[in-house]
Design an enzyme around this catalytic site. Structure first.
Site, PDB file in Angstrom:
ATOM      1  N   GLU A  55      -6.673   3.559  -5.901  1.00  0.00           N
ATOM      2  CA  GLU A  55      -7.890   3.484  -5.147  1.00  0.00           C
ATOM      3  C   GLU A  55      -8.694   4.817  -5.492  1.00  0.00           C
ATOM      4  OE1 GLU A  55     -10.033   3.726  -0.775  1.00  0.00           O
ATOM      5  OE2 GLU A  55      -8.386   4.857  -1.250  1.00  0.00           O
ATOM      6  N   ASP A 105       0.847  -1.220  -0.037  1.00  0.00           N
ATOM      7  CA  ASP A 105      -0.139   0.114   0.100  1.00  0.00           C
ATOM      8  C   ASP A 105       0.973   1.304  -0.003  1.00  0.00           C
ATOM      9  OD1 ASP A 105      -2.537   1.625   0.341  1.00  0.00           O
ATOM     10  OD2 ASP A 105      -3.286  -0.525   1.322  1.00  0.00           O
ATOM     11  N   ASP A 109      -3.220   4.682  -2.170  1.00  0.00           N
ATOM     12  CA  ASP A 109      -4.256   4.934  -1.540  1.00  0.00           C
ATOM     13  C   ASP A 109      -4.972   6.500  -2.127  1.00  0.00           C
ATOM     14  OD1 ASP A 109      -5.663   4.554   1.038  1.00  0.00           O
ATOM     15  OD2 ASP A 109      -4.824   6.501   1.783  1.00  0.00           O
ATOM     16  N   HIS A 121     -11.076  -3.608   3.053  1.00  0.00           N
ATOM     17  CA  HIS A 121     -11.058  -3.004   4.580  1.00  0.00           C
ATOM     18  C   HIS A 121     -12.237  -1.889   4.872  1.00  0.00           C
ATOM     19  CE1 HIS A 121      -8.257  -0.464   2.486  1.00  0.00           C
ATOM     20  NE2 HIS A 121      -8.135  -0.082   3.639  1.00  0.00           N
ATOM     21  N   ASP A 122     -12.718  -1.424   3.729  1.00  0.00           N
ATOM     22  CA  ASP A 122     -13.290   0.002   4.186  1.00  0.00           C
ATOM     23  C   ASP A 122     -15.097  -0.260   3.732  1.00  0.00           C
ATOM     24  OD1 ASP A 122     -11.191   1.610   4.404  1.00  0.00           O
ATOM     25  OD2 ASP A 122     -11.056   1.978   2.451  1.00  0.00           O
TER      26      ASP A 122
END
Ligand code: GLC
Length: 537
Positions: free
Chosen positions: A263, A98, A200, A324-325
């Site tokens: 993302e 990430d 990200d 994970h969101d």
């Protein structure tokens, strides 16, 4: 035609805090991941993406980085990371890290310097602004985690901008020194041998240089996150992003065969801009449509067609079912459709990204108020926006703490862990884990599924069907999104067909079929042969 590993392959996201704790502190770590790499191999995935494992005060669980080139001691050390990377490679897997370029931690040395004084050489590395005439924030920009995005700094008398927590100040990507320093972060890991990055909040890196107010959002509904009250016109997806993305791409292209995954939560027509005008953007702008759309065959058929239609020439598609969101897929579609969702993800054209635990049917886990960890939930409570429920420990077996840790885990383990776990599903030939393994095996052995063409089959009601084709091999995928049976005539598609796989795992592979009688909530992959009689539509 040759394809890159990231075009053929399947990405598996691990949330390191929750995968496997090897040292008994209740939090997952790199050694835990290393010890479970053979599980990843047994699944049949190709690349592992790790959510941030870097030094961090953990205000946003690692998305607040205080040292981009070091590992948080809770997760391990740099030598342990190198060992993990080596073990990943030995197994023929790829490792994706990430990369968090939009903001650092407020504890990062860059920010500590920047906030030192108005004339500090690093002042301009972040977004500082004088107060408005009334002493309040410079404009109306909102934080994604609730409240104003501006934090006043008493000592130097200015505000700094933070799109997320106040502990996550935004970097100033207009500053060439920031760009150079952040490019070097990429190089640091690329030299070590990582295969790429998930970037990200990529679409947020540049903000309006005139600091204009964001307009109100007339479509805002109560219950939505508070920042949806505005259209983020001046804080995201700015025209300057093109060059920034191309710059990141140039750096990764200094190394062979690496990938950038962005993302990006944007409507498809804007999302596809991130491929770059000459495919000089990210290779995969994350396509989150399956996370965000109603679970409805007609709607999903339409969105696949739209997405396929809007991809730029040469742009490679991708699909995401969980991260994970967002709430886990099982919590959105229920047990009966979770298998259909798995078959859809792994048969669509484009790189699939799986989320750890979905392959064993993990559900969202209710979090008692006293155990809430997510800062988003703490800042904006009661709206069900918290992300802890989808981040709970991986369920390995029926022992205490689901075999995740010998200690009390940082988030509660699901109550269903005695049945929903890797060990018991390993022993059950009809488990959802068995289905995932079959799907991944078929995808690997059938180029039609990994790189083949996509052609929709005209259907009605709750059926979604399409054909994937490569090298003369044609596979039909038929997915029943409803609870009632559905009879699909194959007359116009093929003269003969044989079943390869059912989501129920109870059809004999190779059985010839005339028509396809699907049971409620069943998905089937069938191999077609013979002359196609009337075209597909
Ligand atoms: C991304 C991450 C999310 C994080 C946020 C701020 O959306 O996926 O978990 O909180 O960025 O870095």
């Amino acid at each position: 035609m040759s394809y890159a590993w990231w075009q053929r392959g399947v990405v598996y996201q691990i949330y390191p805090r929750s995968f496997r704790d090897s040292n008994g502190d209740g939090i997952g770590d790199l050694r835990g991941i290393l010890e479970r790499l053979d599980y990843c191999v047994s699944l049949g995935i190709d690349a592992v993406w790790l959510a941030p494992v870097f030094a961090s005060p953990m205000a946003d669980f690692g998305y607040d980085v205080s040292d981009y080139t070091n590992i948080h001691p809770m997760f391990g050390t740099l030598p342990l990371f190198d060992e993990l990377l080596l073990e990943v490679k030995k197994r023929g897997l790829k490792l994706i890290l990430d990369y968090v370029p939009n903001h650092t931690s407020d504890q990062h040395p860059w920010f500590r310097e920047s906030r030192g004084s108005q004339d500090n050489p690093k002042r301009d590395w972040y977004l500082w602004h004088d107060p408005a005439a009334d002493g309040g924030p410079p404009n109306n920009w909102l934080s994604n985690f609730g409240g104003s995005a501006w934090q006043f700094d008493e000592r130097t008398g200015q505000y700094y901008y933070h799109a997320f927590l106040k502990e996550q100040p935004d970097l100033n990507w207009r500053n060439p020194q920031v760009r150079a320093a952040m490019h070097d972060v990429l190089r640091f890991w690329l030299r070590r041998g990582v295969d790429g990055f998930r970037v990200d909040v990529l679409w947020n890196l540049i903000k309006d240089d005139q600091w204009r107010d964001n307009p109100p959002n007339p479509a805002y509904q109560p219950g939505q996150p508070p920042h949806h009250n505005q259209i983020p016109l001046y804080t995201s997806d700015r025209p300057e992003m093109r060059q920034i993305v191309a710059g990141l791409r140039r750096v990764t292209d200094e190394f062979a065969d690496r990938i950038l995954i962005g993302e990006i939560y944007l409507p498809v027509e804007r999302l596809v801009a991130y491929y770059g005008s000459n495919l000089d953007g990210v290779q995969l702008p994350f396509n989150f449509q399956l996370l965000q759309s109603a679970w409805d065959a007609r709607g999903i058929a339409r969105l696949i067609d739209e997405y396929e239609g809007k991809l730029p020439p040469g742009g490679w598609p991708n699909w995401v079912l969980g991260n994970h969101d967002n709430p886990r897929i099982l919590s959105r579609v229920g047990v009966s459709q979770a298998r259909v969702a798995a078959m859809l993800l792994l048969t669509l054209r484009g790189t699939p990204t799986m989320y750890y635990g979905d392959e064993i049917g993990m559900d969202n886990v209710p979090i008692p108020p006293g155990r809430v960890q997510d800062p988003f939930e703490k800042n904006v409570p009661g709206l069900g926006l918290g992300r802890d429920p989808c981040r709970t420990p991986m369920q390995w077996d029926g022992s205490a703490n689901a075999g995740f840790s010998v200690a009390e885990p940082w988030l509660p383990v699901s109550d269903d862990y005695t049945e929903v776990n890797v060990q018991s599903e390993d022993a059950d030939r009809q488990s959802i884990l068995a289905l995932y393994r079959w799907l991944l095996t078929l995808r690997r052995s059938h180029p039609a599924l990994s790189v083949g063409k996509y052609e929709p089959v005209a259907t009605t009601g709750h059926l979604l069907a399409f054909v994937r084709e490569a090298q003369g091999q044609r596979l039909l995928v038929a997915l029943n999104f409803g609870a009632d049976p559905y009879e699909l005539s194959l007359d116009s598609i093929s003269s003969t067909a044989r079943v390869l796989l059912s989501t129920h795992l109870d059809r004999e592979p190779g059985t010839p079929i005339q028509g396809l009688g699907l049971r409620g909530n069943e998905g089937v992959i069938a191999e077609l042969s013979g002359v196609c009689c009337g075209g597909l539509k």
